[in-house]
Motif scaffolding. Structure first.
Motif, PDB file in Angstrom:
ATOM      1  N   ASP A   1      66.415  93.499  86.462  1.00 24.64           N
ATOM      2  CA  ASP A   1      66.572  94.837  85.882  1.00 24.64           C
ATOM      3  C   ASP A   1      68.017  95.328  85.954  1.00 24.64           C
ATOM      4  OD1 ASP A   1      63.901  94.829  85.309  1.00 24.64           O
ATOM      5  OD2 ASP A   1      63.324  95.967  87.091  1.00 24.64           O
ATOM      6  N   ARG A   2      68.704  94.967  87.020  1.00 27.38           N
ATOM      7  CA  ARG A   2      70.100  95.358  87.117  1.00 27.38           C
ATOM      8  C   ARG A   2      70.937  94.674  86.048  1.00 27.38           C
ATOM      9  NH1 ARG A   2      73.221  94.164  92.648  1.00 27.38           N
ATOM     10  NH2 ARG A   2      72.904  92.051  91.837  1.00 27.38           N
ATOM     11  N   GLY A   3      70.658  93.383  85.757  1.00 22.75           N
ATOM     12  CA  GLY A   3      71.371  92.681  84.692  1.00 22.75           C
ATOM     13  C   GLY A   3      71.070  93.267  83.321  1.00 22.75           C
ATOM     14  N   GLN A   4      69.801  93.644  83.091  1.00 27.03           N
ATOM     15  CA  GLN A   4      69.458  94.254  81.804  1.00 27.03           C
ATOM     16  C   GLN A   4      70.150  95.599  81.607  1.00 27.03           C
ATOM     17  OE1 GLN A   4      65.167  94.338  81.782  1.00 27.03           O
ATOM     18  NE2 GLN A   4      64.983  92.187  81.082  1.00 27.03           N
TER      19      GLN A   4
ATOM     20  N   ALA B   1      65.250 102.966  83.965  1.00 30.35           N
ATOM     21  CA  ALA B   1      63.928 103.237  84.556  1.00 30.35           C
ATOM     22  C   ALA B   1      63.369 101.999  85.236  1.00 30.35           C
ATOM     23  CB  ALA B   1      62.980 103.736  83.472  1.00 30.35           C
ATOM     24  N   ALA B   2      63.541 100.846  84.584  1.00 30.63           N
ATOM     25  CA  ALA B   2      63.038  99.604  85.181  1.00 30.63           C
ATOM     26  C   ALA B   2      63.781  99.289  86.466  1.00 30.63           C
ATOM     27  CB  ALA B   2      63.187  98.459  84.172  1.00 30.63           C
ATOM     28  N   LEU B   3      65.085  99.555  86.501  1.00 33.96           N
ATOM     29  CA  LEU B   3      65.858  99.284  87.717  1.00 33.96           C
ATOM     30  C   LEU B   3      65.433 100.222  88.849  1.00 33.96           C
ATOM     31  CD1 LEU B   3      68.118  97.725  89.108  1.00 33.96           C
ATOM     32  CD2 LEU B   3      69.739  99.396  88.197  1.00 33.96           C
ATOM     33  N   ARG B   4      65.157 101.457  88.524  1.00 37.97           N
ATOM     34  CA  ARG B   4      64.690 102.382  89.582  1.00 37.97           C
ATOM     35  C   ARG B   4      63.359 101.893  90.187  1.00 37.97           C
ATOM     36  NH1 ARG B   4      66.590 106.357  85.887  1.00 37.97           N
ATOM     37  NH2 ARG B   4      64.455 106.624  85.080  1.00 37.97           N
ATOM     38  N   TYR B   5      62.484 101.420  89.318  1.00 36.85           N
ATOM     39  CA  TYR B   5      61.197 100.923  89.831  1.00 36.85           C
ATOM     40  C   TYR B   5      61.399  99.676  90.687  1.00 36.85           C
ATOM     41  CZ  TYR B   5      56.597  98.757  89.945  1.00 36.85           C
ATOM     42  OH  TYR B   5      55.423  98.158  90.381  1.00 36.85           O
ATOM     43  N   SER B   6      62.232  98.716  90.180  1.00 37.11           N
ATOM     44  CA  SER B   6      62.428  97.478  90.947  1.00 37.11           C
ATOM     45  C   SER B   6      63.178  97.751  92.242  1.00 37.11           C
ATOM     46  CB  SER B   6      63.185  96.455  90.099  1.00 37.11           C
ATOM     47  OG  SER B   6      64.462  96.941  89.721  1.00 37.11           O
ATOM     48  N   THR B   7      64.042  98.754  92.265  1.00 33.38           N
ATOM     49  CA  THR B   7      64.749  99.101  93.510  1.00 33.38           C
ATOM     50  C   THR B   7      63.767  99.643  94.552  1.00 33.38           C
ATOM     51  OG1 THR B   7      66.781  99.591  92.273  1.00 33.38           O
ATOM     52  CG2 THR B   7      66.580 100.523  94.479  1.00 33.38           C
TER      53      THR B   7
END
Length: 327
Positions: free
Chosen positions: A154-157, A118-124
């Motif tokens: 976020d991608r690393g997490q 979810a965090a990666l979708r937001y940061s993307t």
């Protein structure tokens, strides 16, 4: 009168047969003299302790596998139980290493992965928006750098969460599994040793035998290795003969001898099993009648019927009995 004398002679003959006297003055002397010997099995326990129970009595017969006695086994039983628990523990630890993490732990890692996605979708989405704003000169480059950094974080997490979830399904390292296997093997060997020690404290008869003697009573202290019961299997009874060197050439292992002893039934025989390779002078116990050869060979033979150890015996060649010169 002749009938009366015949009756007397028949009676004397029967009496001579009963007491084992030679019949007729022309009969040959015995080939050798000797005695019956028993090879006793003296059963002992390897460890010292109090005699807990005695299951046999003198003069009785026991079957193979029948219990004989038992030394106090309280300490050995406790040790066996401890090692049984240790083996169960080692096996459980080995199984735990092979199953990976618990389902609840896997669920926690799955939730962490979902949060990272979810965090990666937001940061993307934020990175895409900042790029468009910077391209239209609406936002500053600093905000674009911040969005790019958040996207990389976020991608690393997410990659970390996926890796942790994959590791959770894996068993332990091969070295850990091998160490656990060795621990299980060691625990199994220790348990076998403890069970063997426990069985040694309560031995059973190795063969069907006569209980010749019991050497301790229940409640007495038995030293380690001290015999408690003496057994005599019927197959361990033999004749020990001392044969003159002049007669030894006519006897060979496997040959048959006619046997006579006091009070024994007629028709006894024995099979020669061993002839000593060296001669000896004067047997240790003299059973001869009158003079005998000084140089003798020790001969062992197996009787065809049970005889009591210590009983003196005389033997003749079988052909002498067939000729009717011995009883």
């Amino acid at each position: 009168m002749s009938g009366f004398l015949g009756t007397i002679l028949d009676g004397l003959t029967a009496l001579a047969l009963a007491v084992g006297l030679p019949i007729g003055a022309g009969g040959p002397p015995p080939l050798a003299h000797g005695y019956v010997e028993g090879e006793y099995l003296r059963i002992a326990a390897p460890s010292a302790g109090m005699l807990e129970s005695l299951s046999v009595t003198r003069g009785t017969q026991v079957a193979a596998g029948a219990p004989l006695f038992a030394i106090d086994r309280a300490t050995a039983t406790a040790e066996r139980d401890r090692l049984t628990a240790a083996l169960a523990q080692a096996r459980a630890q080995r199984a735990d290493l092979a199953t990976g993490k618990r389902a609840q732990e896997v669920a926690v890692l799955a939730a962490q992965k979902a949060r990272a996605e979810a965090a990666l979708r937001y940061s993307t989405a934020e990175l895409t928006r900042q790029r468009e704003l910077v391209a239209h000169k609406v936002s500053s480059p600093d905000k674009l750098d911040q969005a790019r950094a958040a996207y990389d974080r976020d991608r690393g997490q997410l990659a970390e969460a996926e890796a942790q979830l994959a590791v959770a399904a894996l068993p332990a390292r091969p070295e850990q599994l091998r160490a656990a296997d060795e621990a299980v093997t060691q625990a199994e060997a220790a348990l076998v040793q403890a069970e063997r020690r426990l069985a040694d404290l309560a031995p059973v008869a190795p063969a069907a035998a006569l209980v010749d003697d019991t050497l301790y009573n229940p409640g007495e202290w038995v030293p380690a290795g001290s015999p408690v019961v003496s057994l005599l299997p019927p197959e361990r009874v033999k004749l020990v003969l001392f044969m003159p060197e002049t007669a030894i050439a006519g006897v060979a292992p496997g040959g048959t001898l006619s046997v006579r002893c006091d009070g024994c039934p007629p028709g006894l025989s024995a099979r020669v099993t061993r002839i000593a390779s060296q001669a000896e002078y004067t047997p240790p116990v003299i059973y001869s009648v009158g003079s005998r050869e000084k140089l003798v060979f020790r001969v062992e033979a197996v009787p065809d019927r049970p005889l009591n150890p210590g009983l003196p015996v005389d033997v003749w060649p079988v052909n002498a009995q067939a000729a009717g010169t011995t009883p």
